[in-house]
Scaffold this active site. Structure first.
Site, PDB file in Angstrom:
ATOM      1  N   LYS A   1     -11.519  21.895   1.309  1.00 26.40           N
ATOM      2  CA  LYS A   1     -10.974  21.038   2.366  1.00 26.40           C
ATOM      3  C   LYS A   1      -9.762  21.688   3.028  1.00 26.40           C
ATOM      4  CE  LYS A   1     -12.698  17.036  -0.149  1.00 26.40           C
ATOM      5  NZ  LYS A   1     -12.396  15.978  -1.128  1.00 26.40           N
TER       6      LYS A   1
ATOM      7  N   GLY B   1      36.057  -3.965  26.241  1.00 22.51           N
ATOM      8  CA  GLY B   1      34.611  -4.112  26.059  1.00 22.51           C
ATOM      9  C   GLY B   1      33.846  -2.832  25.811  1.00 22.51           C
TER      10      GLY B   1
ATOM     11  N   ARG C   1     -26.905   3.022  -4.898  1.00 31.32           N
ATOM     12  CA  ARG C   1     -26.126   1.938  -4.308  1.00 31.32           C
ATOM     13  C   ARG C   1     -24.627   2.079  -4.604  1.00 31.32           C
ATOM     14  NH1 ARG C   1     -28.344  -2.873  -8.360  1.00 31.32           N
ATOM     15  NH2 ARG C   1     -28.082  -1.689 -10.295  1.00 31.32           N
TER      16      ARG C   1
ATOM     17  N   ASP D   1     -11.376   8.780   4.154  1.00 30.90           N
ATOM     18  CA  ASP D   1     -12.491   8.768   3.198  1.00 30.90           C
ATOM     19  C   ASP D   1     -13.308   7.492   3.320  1.00 30.90           C
ATOM     20  OD1 ASP D   1     -13.210  10.906   1.679  1.00 30.90           O
ATOM     21  OD2 ASP D   1     -11.809  10.526   0.043  1.00 30.90           O
TER      22      ASP D   1
ATOM     23  N   VAL E   1      -7.419  10.243  -1.397  1.00 34.51           N
ATOM     24  CA  VAL E   1      -7.115  10.384  -2.821  1.00 34.51           C
ATOM     25  C   VAL E   1      -8.315  11.057  -3.460  1.00 34.51           C
ATOM     26  CG1 VAL E   1      -6.589   9.187  -4.965  1.00 34.51           C
ATOM     27  CG2 VAL E   1      -5.676   8.307  -2.805  1.00 34.51           C
ATOM     28  N   GLN E   2      -8.086  12.236  -4.023  1.00 26.72           N
ATOM     29  CA  GLN E   2      -9.187  12.980  -4.631  1.00 26.72           C
ATOM     30  C   GLN E   2      -9.651  12.275  -5.910  1.00 26.72           C
ATOM     31  OE1 GLN E   2     -10.617  15.841  -3.312  1.00 26.72           O
ATOM     32  NE2 GLN E   2     -12.172  15.597  -4.891  1.00 26.72           N
TER      33      GLN E   2
ATOM     34  N   THR F   1      44.183  -3.246  27.665  1.00 28.05           N
ATOM     35  CA  THR F   1      45.110  -4.348  27.402  1.00 28.05           C
ATOM     36  C   THR F   1      45.007  -4.685  25.918  1.00 28.05           C
ATOM     37  OG1 THR F   1      43.490  -6.095  27.731  1.00 28.05           O
ATOM     38  CG2 THR F   1      44.592  -5.259  29.711  1.00 28.05           C
TER      39      THR F   1
END
Length: 921
Positions: free
Chosen positions: A42, A371, A159, A111, A85-86, A366
């Site tokens: 891979k 601000g 299956r 996967d 995840v292997q 002042t």
């Protein structure tokens, strides 16, 4: 063919989005040989295609919790688009495989093994899920035959969740009539004989015989089995689940084993990773945050700050972190609305370009303030929520002293605030408390050391400082440094001579030179001068001392200027607390306390993440005084933010007091140590302050403004613009373009605002714009944000005002003359003596941090406008060696504020029903 196609797609992706690369992560637990082989295949395929593949290997001792933690980290990493995840997991610990595969984020589960992806496939949502790679490869092979799948009879033997079940669903949603057979099927040969398409994944060698196969059928063999074969070197060979030799005579297409489905499985993994990267690009632009902004519901008249703060429902802070590209393991949550950010993010993003750096400063204010904080927050809300730029605000943490004293909250104001404001103003994550503990530990160490040296012999001190433990005496690491400083290279405690022992154990502190004071984060005027050591146990050793407010501690300045944990520890160790009777500096490292200070400060060094009313991110970190220290938030917060916003993003930070103080120190101290170069200065001005500089009556907190400030007076205003012009010139001294933000109040007239804009431009500002962010949030600062964007595209020829190698007096004179407008400076005898001492001690090359009034460009708070020709008196010079500057004192100032007659704590209380904090403003 698939790999070549993917290689081309990845190349096109990289060309269209420079710096972007599809990312695949492979997590392996253990060290199985077969897993190593598959992973290498891979990794090789990924490299060939141009995918960045990362192999993470955990030992076979890894617990389920450790595996899940690793998965959570990869789920949150925006550079990872595909993640597998292997299997099988090779671990000695009990691990639930299904729990592990389901922990992978569905959008990265290339996967296709998570329950969510399996469910979507089962429902037929083929465009919104990932399909397991083997069935996906099988389907690709079937389609490549050119045979129409629709209406064909397909049989799947097996299956399993990995191949058989998803293969059934995939064929079904491609309109085949599908039968699934398995080990319990009694009429297996009969079912296979009906198949136009046969996929076998039973895991039993050559189970399907050639004579069972329907003539002309497509046969896909997913089996990998080893059978004995004396003809091979290994004594075995690989066969599939189908008897290949006889089956190929009847099938129209058949996959060999090995070399059939296996390579297609790897190719499909690569394809799914590229598809995931494409989905990522459709949703996110690389370098562009996908951030959810909060919509403000503006009210007139503008409600109180606390009412506005309460009306906003902040996003969960972990959501903010995710939006801006932080990983889960880079975040330490402190409740729902604040978190600390791990410094490891700097290592992860070290190759990322920095964004654009903007500092907000102000004209000489002042006593009410003009601000700057509100403008800082309004600007980032405009850049983010309205112009859709990546933008971060970096602001100082307020002290609790002013919060409960006279000022109230410090989170901005109106519709430009950091929220929740009570979290911002009260405790936050405990950084100031950590500084208090660390500072007072040093103070205790100083007096205790003097006491023990006065009451013990050299040998007794040595025995206690280097005790025998189980018969062994050993120097600690910090004691080795002390020996090296003294020029003693010995490491065996028994080898020191009497003279060396005496030098080692005696710091010989001169009590009259102690500069280190105790601190408290509360305004308490009665601690400004105290006597310590009056208990009989102190054996008559007493002295006059004082408490300062915590934010004036040198440790706060150290925190603000540190470049990381190691740098902070070194700075903490360099702090000078006194001189010896020989005139040598005594440091915290000499006291042996450096390591303990680092332990107390190890969490405080991490920036605190919060958000604005409109959902843009804010770092709140460090809050050093702007007079005896440099008055800027932390270097680390700025550095992390600059990496997170990316090349086209903005980081907006605020410098305390007027530009002559906070901005000058930002450039000459903070930027000198950080190495960062600012792109734009935003200079905040108000009609009110400029009228004061033009000769208006005194402005006092808590009293109504005189009519000169509430009625139009263009003559008074024009005269006061001398201060604005001087502060613009001050910013331009450093080669940085200036944008003036005229913070509009409801009493200002259009003519007055227009006059300030005109005067600013004539004085050399890049642009000047009216702002209404207090009343309108980011919407009211859009014009300012656009001006900042334009200014950031112009060249910034940033330069320092002076060379640190110049003599101390010359550096002070340069600041006084060029920034303040003085004709010269005058050092009083005490200041001259200190300059001589610090130069002799090797501190003469430190930057200068002027401590003077913020209410005038001069040393006299009554002198307004832009005075010139005055001589600046320097009454004393002190050193913050750990932080890294000398601070000359101009006039008298207190580092422990007092409480007014009616402190703000009169209004602060808990709501009896909701338990919310009331009374902050």
């Amino acid at each position: 063919q698939v790999r070549e196609r993917l290689k081309k797609q990845v190349a096109e992706m990289k060309q269209k989005f420079p710096g972007f690369t599809p990312g695949l992560a492979i997590l392996q637990v253990g060290n199985r040989d077969d897993s190593n082989l598959y992973i290498n295949m891979k990794l090789k395929a990924a490299a060939e295609i141009g995918i960045s593949a990362n192999h993470i290997k955990l030992p076979n001792t890894a617990t389920e919790a450790e595996v899940l933690k690793c998965i959570a980290s990869l789920n949150g990493d925006p550079a990872v688009h595909g993640f597998i995840v292997q299997l099988p997991l090779d671990t000695d610990k009990p691990v639930n495989t299904e729990k592990i595969t389901n922990a992978v984020a569905p959008e990265k589960d290339v996967d296709g093994l998570s329950t969510i992806n399996a469910g979507k496939l089962s429902r037929g949502d083929l465009t919104d899920c990932f399909i397991p790679c083997t069935p996906k490869g099988c389907m690709e092979l079937i389609k490549r035959t050119g045979v129409q799948i629709t209406g064909k009879r397909a049989v799947v033997v097996g299956r399993s969740k990995i191949v058989g079940a998803p293969m059934h669903d995939l064929l079904l949603w491609n309109n085949a009539t599908v039968t699934t057979c398995h080990s319990k099927t009694s009429t297996l040969a009969e079912e296979i004989a009906k198949a136009d398409i046969l996929v076998v994944a039973a895991g039993k060698a050559e189970m399907v015989k050639g004579e069972w196969i329907k003539p002309g059928a497509i046969v896909i063999d997913c089996g990998i089995n080893h059978v004995p074969d004396s003809r091979t070197a290994s004594g075995k060979r690989v066969v599939g689940d189908v008897a290949y030799a006889t089956a190929k005579e009847k099938a129209s297409y058949i996959t060999p084993v090995p070399g059939g489905v296996g390579p297609m499985t790897v190719a499909m993994l690569m394809q799914s990773t590229v598809e995931s990267a494409q989905r990522f690009l459709e949703k996110f632009q690389p370098g562009k945050w996908n951030i959810q902004y909060n919509q403000l519901t503006l009210k007139m008249p503008v409600p109180s700050d606390i009412e506005i703060s309460r009306s906003c429902i902040p996003k969960p802070i972990d959501q903010v972190a995710k939006e801006i590209g932080l990983l889960p393991d880079e975040l330490e949550l402190y409740g729902q609305t604040k978190a600390k950010v791990q410094l490891s993010v700097l290592k992860r993003l070290k190759n990322h370009p920095d964004g654009k750096y903007v500092v907000v400063a102000g004209i000489t204010p002042t006593p009410l303030g003009e601000g700057k904080s509100t403008t800082t927050i309004g600007l980032v809300q405009a850049l983010g929520a309205h112009l859709h730029q990546n933008v971060f605000a970096c602001v100082r943490q307020p002290s609790q002293g002013p919060t409960f004293g006279i000022k109230g909250g410090a989170a901005g104001g109106g519709y430009s605030q950091v929220v929740p404001m009570e979290e911002f103003n009260l405790h936050l994550t405990g950084d100031i408390h950590a500084i208090t503990a660390a500072n007072n530990l040093v103070a205790a160490a100083v007096d205790t050391r003097i006491f023990h040296e006065l009451t013990q012999s050299d040998q007794a001190l040595y025995n206690r400082l280097v005790p025998s433990v189980n018969g062994v005496r050993k120097f600690s690491e910090i004691q080795i440094r002390r020996l090296q400083k003294l020029g003693i290279s010995k490491t065996d405690p028994a080898a020191l001579t009497k003279e060396e022992i005496s030098s080692f154990v005696r710091l010989d502190i001169d009590p009259d030179t102690i500069t280190w004071q105790r601190v408290l984060d509360t305004n308490d005027r009665f601690l400004r001068k105290i006597t310590i050591g009056q208990s009989p146990t102190e054996k008559g050793f007493s002295r006059t001392a004082q408490f300062d407010i915590t934010v004036s501690s040198e440790i706060m300045a150290v925190l603000a200027l540190s470049d990381g944990l190691d740098d902070m520890k070194k700075r903490l160790g360099r702090m000078v607390v006194a001189s010896s009777k020989k005139g040598e500096p005594v440091t915290t490292d000499d006291l042996g306390v450096t390591g303990a200070l680092a332990v107390l400060m190890k969490d405080a060094v991490k920036p605190n993440l919060m958000q604005t009313l409109e959902g843009t991110p804010v770092f709140v970190h460090a809050g050093p005084f702007a007079n005896i220290a440099h008055g800027n938030s932390s270097v680390l917060a700025d550095k992390v933010a600059l990496k997170l916003v990316g090349k086209e993003g903005f980081v907006v930070t605020e410098a305390g007091f007027g530009a002559d103080i906070g901005m000058e120190k930002f450039f000459n101290i903070k930027c000198r140590y950080s190495g960062l170069q600012p792109n734009v200065v935003v200079l905040v001005a108000t009609v009110r302050a400029l009228k004061m500089h033009g000769g208006g009556p005194a402005v006092t907190a808590g009293t109504p403004l005189p009519k000169e400030y509430t009625e139009e007076n263009l003559q008074l205003l024009a005269k006061g613009c001398s201060n604005l012009s001087k502060q613009i010139q001050n910013a331009r001294l450093f080669g940085v373009p200036v944008v003036v933000a005229v913070n509009a109040f409801k009493t200002d007239t259009k003519a007055e605002l227009a006059l300030v804009v005109q005067q600013a431009k004539e004085a050399g500002a890049f642009d000047a714009v009216e702002c209404t962010h207090w009343a309108e949030g980011g919407k009211g600062a859009v014009a300012l944000a656009q001006a900042v964007e334009r200014a950031s595209r112009t060249p910034s020829n940033f330069r320092f005002l002076y060379d640190v190698e110049l003599p101390v007096v010359d550096k002070i004179r340069i600041i006084a003359q060029k920034v303040y407008g003085a004709s010269d400076i005058e050092l009083l005898p005490q200041a001259q003596e200190k300059v001589t001492v610090y130069t002799k001690q090797g501190f003469g090359n430190l930057p200068i941090c002027m401590a003077k009034t913020h209410l005038s460009l001069s040393h006299d708070p009554e002198q307004k406008g832009a005075p010139t020709g005055f001589v600046l008196p320097i009454r004393d010079v002190r050193a913050s060696v750990g932080a890294g500057f000398l601070y000359p004192l101009v006039g008298t100032m207190s580092t422990m504020p007092g409480l007014p007659t009616r402190p703000s704590f009169y209004d602060i209380d808990l709501d009896p029903v909701t338990e919310q904090v009331n009374g902050l403003f």
